[in-house]
Structures are given as C-alpha cells and as structure tokens.
Scaffold this active site. Structure first.
Site, PDB file in Angstrom:
ATOM      1  N   ASP A 188       0.803  -1.220   0.000  1.00 20.64           N
ATOM      2  CA  ASP A 188       0.000   0.000   0.000  1.00 20.64           C
ATOM      3  C   ASP A 188       0.837   1.272   0.000  1.00 20.64           C
ATOM      4  O   ASP A 188       0.333   2.344  -0.323  1.00 20.64           O
ATOM      5  CB  ASP A 188      -0.922   0.020   1.224  1.00 20.64           C
ATOM      6  N   ASP A 212       0.422   5.705   1.728  1.00 16.27           N
ATOM      7  CA  ASP A 212      -0.735   5.338   2.545  1.00 16.27           C
ATOM      8  C   ASP A 212      -0.529   5.872   3.957  1.00 16.27           C
ATOM      9  O   ASP A 212      -0.548   7.065   4.170  1.00 16.27           O
ATOM     10  CB  ASP A 212      -0.939   3.825   2.512  1.00 16.27           C
ATOM     11  N   ASP A 216       1.156   1.828  10.306  1.00 15.62           N
ATOM     12  CA  ASP A 216      -0.041   1.019  10.495  1.00 15.62           C
ATOM     13  C   ASP A 216       0.287  -0.147  11.417  1.00 15.62           C
ATOM     14  O   ASP A 216       1.298  -0.832  11.228  1.00 15.62           O
ATOM     15  CB  ASP A 216      -0.542   0.455   9.158  1.00 15.62           C
ATOM     16  N   ARG A 268      -5.709  11.011  11.910  1.00 17.33           N
ATOM     17  CA  ARG A 268      -5.161   9.748  12.427  1.00 17.33           C
ATOM     18  C   ARG A 268      -3.873   9.972  13.225  1.00 17.33           C
ATOM     19  O   ARG A 268      -2.792   9.613  12.802  1.00 17.33           O
ATOM     20  CB  ARG A 268      -4.903   8.757  11.290  1.00 17.33           C
TER      21      ARG A 268
END
Length: 391
Positions: A188, A212, A216, A268
């Site tokens: 990604d 991205d 993560d 985020r």
C-alpha cells in the site's frame, strides 16, 4: 559514523547506544534533526542521551523503552552488522553489506550504518525477529521507494531514521529470511506496517509523505511503543487496527508518547479500532480534520498532551468517532486527563471513569504536566550525533 570498519559487515558485540537530538523549532517543524550536547528532556531519552561513549554502548539502548513496548529487546547483546551499501536491486539474493541482507539474517543483530546514505527500497523491507535498525551517528533516509514491513516477528527496534516519500509497489519475489523467499502482493505504501507482530519499539524517526499510512499497526499486533517521533506533511498518520471485524485486535496495546505531530498533518494521530492506546505527553501543533479518531469500541487514555488548534481550520475538535451514533460511542472509554487545549481545541470524552484494572501500571508511562510538552518533545524525530560527544 565509526571509522575503519572491517571489510566484512558483521562485527563483534552490539555495545553502544544511539543518541542525538533536535534543537530549533524550525528544524523540528521541518523534521530535521539538531545537534546535541547531552541534554535529555523526557524519561526515555534520559536513559541514554547523555553518554559520551554511546557508540561503544549500543546495547544499553534496548533497555530504554517505556510503555507497552518496554520489554522489546531488538538486537540486544548481539553482533553489529554495518550497512555499507545503500543499493537494493536484488530482492531474492540481497548483497552482503546492504540493509536487506542484514534484516533477513537468522541471528539477532544490531544494524548500524557506515555513513550518511539514502536507501531506496525496490520492494518492502521484510525482516526476521530480534533486529535493531539504528541510524544513530549517520544521516540515513529510507526514501523514494517502498517502506518497511514488520510481519509475524517479535523484538524489533527501529530508531533514528528519516522515512519519507514512500511509494506503493506492485509486488515481486522477496527474500524474507535466509531460507525463504516468496511472491509478495502489491504493497500500500505505508512508511512502516506492523502486521501480526509483538514487542516493537519505534523511536526518534522523522516521517512524512508516504503513499498510505505513516505507521499502520494491524492484525493482532501488540506490546508496541511509538515514541519521540516527528510526523509531518501527511494525510493518514497512525492507524491502530485496520478492520472493524477483526476482533483479535482487542488484545492490541500501544503507547504513543513524546511525539510531535507537526505541520501538514490531516488526521489519524492515531485512529484506533479495538484495543487500548495510551497517548501521553505528545505535542499536537497541527491537524486539518481531527487528531484522535476511532471505531469499534477502542479504549483511549490521553494524559498530559498539548493540542493547539489551527487559526485557519474550522476543525477545532480533537476527537472523531467514525460512522457511529452517540448511543454507541458514549459507551467507549475515551478519557482526557490533564491535556492542555489551546486556540479553541476541545476533546469530547465518553464513559467515566476509565477502568484502570484493564492494564498494568508497569506498562504505563507516568505522565508529566502538559505545559512543558514542547520541551518534552523538543528533540522528537531523527537526531544528529557525533562520535565521542553526548547527543
């Protein structure tokens, strides 16, 4: 970095720390490290930054982690592997001296860099357990290529790197250990993807502009500390839990501490599904949509953070609960204790009080007051250290 390296890439015992820092606010906003002189402004840095012999004592760095990732040991008490070659052209048979070659070795390793370099990864960098990747003493950039994947491993430390301009890749055969390579699907474009892994410490990175996410953390990963990093110029920052239906992320425990969330960030910081996240003594000086988001019953405890809303933004609220009505999210544990809200910033709490028995006090960083947070995070990001001097 250290001069007179032997021709081979594996040296003797991993003994030495990584120390560095940033000083000027302008440098901090730009994600550039500053020079140091042994000044430590938060509890993690105080363990190691004042040592003049840090390059000879790298193994002590593994003992400095706090929070949920505090037991991470990386390449502690291992040999040192020196990256001398920034190339990354052969995914199946990586060259001895390259970063790829070091991270796939079976044995624990403390991986350092011989000199300043930019590593453009052709495909994801996939590693085995018990590795420390330590850029201290050199100006190291992982940039303009693929990102780092920490998948189904444990005890990984990544510190003192610039990670930026990460691209999505189409996938290919990639060697992930000395005994195995396989076809990988497309990536990604995350800066760092933590997938099904435990005991991870991400510290003193400067991260920006990935395709991205910056970091993560997904698929049952837990026991993670993300500390002393400088994040800037990016939309999707930190994602903790990627799927509303993946209930195994209930075990996820992540500490986010002493980071600076700076210019050009949108959302985020982090966004959380399931699990428990302790957000402590971070400096939020920019967000365009929200800072803290989530869904699927996450537990979030924020303590001693500073949140400064932008003058130009209409988004003053720190919190955002995705696609969920109040009758549902009012039962989530989202607490703000001792946070400093400036320029109209506000945090909407839910449920009270937080059940402290849901975590161990040993895994919690004792928060400092929010007022000195700019000082606590002053050296966030990749640092500059000089051999023979404290960082």
């Amino acid at each position: 970095m250290v001069s007179n390296f032997p021709n081979h890439s594996i040296l003797q015992v991993c003994t030495g720390t990584s120390n560095s820092r940033r000083s000027l606010l302008q440098q901090k906003e730009e994600g550039e490290g500053g020079g140091g002189g042994g000044e430590a402004t938060n509890p993690i840095d105080s363990y190691w930054r004042c040592q003049a012999n840090w390059e000879m004592n790298r193994k002590s760095y593994a003992k400095c982690a706090l929070g949920f990732g505090r037991k991470t040991r990386g390449g502690e008490n291992s040999r040192i592997y020196v990256v001398t070659d920034p190339s990354d052209s052969d995914m199946v048979n990586p060259k001895n001296g390259s970063l790829h070659y070091g991270v796939i070795q079976k044995e624990p390793l403390c991986i350092i860099f011989a000199h300043d370099m930019t590593v453009r990864l052709t495909q994801e960098l996939i590693m085995t357990s018990n590795k420390t990747i330590d850029g201290c003493g050199a100006n190291v950039h992982i940039a303009n290529g693929a990102g780092i994947t920490i998948q189904f491993v444990h005890d990984i430390i990544i510190t003192n790197l610039h990670i930026h301009d990460i691209k999505a890749t189409n996938g290919d055969d990639i060697r992930d250990s000395v005994d195995h390579y396989d076809q990988r699907t497309a990536s990604d474009g995350d800066g760092i993807n933590i997938f099904g892994s435990t005991n991870i410490w991400i510290d003193h990175l400067s991260m920006s502009n990935c395709k991205d996410g910056l970091i993560d953390t997904v698929m049952g990963s837990t026991a993670i500390t993300i500390s002393n990093n400088h994040f800037s110029s990016h939309d999707h920052g930190l994602l903790l839990g990627a799927n509303d239906t993946y209930a195994d992320d209930k075990k996820m425990q992540v500490t986010v501490a002493f980071n600076h969330f700076g210019q050009g960030l949108v959302q985020r910081m982090p966004r959380v599904r399931w699990g428990f996240t302790h957000v402590v003594n971070n400096d939020y000086t920019h967000w365009e949509m929200y800072a803290i988001g989530g869904s699927t019953y996450p537990t979030i405890l924020r303590q001693g953070n500073r949140c400064v809303a932008s003058d130009s933004s209409a988004f003053k609220q720190v919190t955002h609960r995705d696609c969920t009505i109040e009758d549902v999210w009012k039962n989530w544990d989202w607490r703000s204790e001792g946070d400093l809200m400036e320029n109209g910033a506000f945090f909407i709490q839910s449920r009270s009080p937080l059940k402290k028995e849901s975590f161990s006090s040993e895994d919690m960083i004792n928060p400092k007051p929010a007022t000195p947070v700019p000082e606590l995070t002053r050296f966030a990001g990749a640092l500059i250290c000089t051999v023979g001097k404290p960082c």
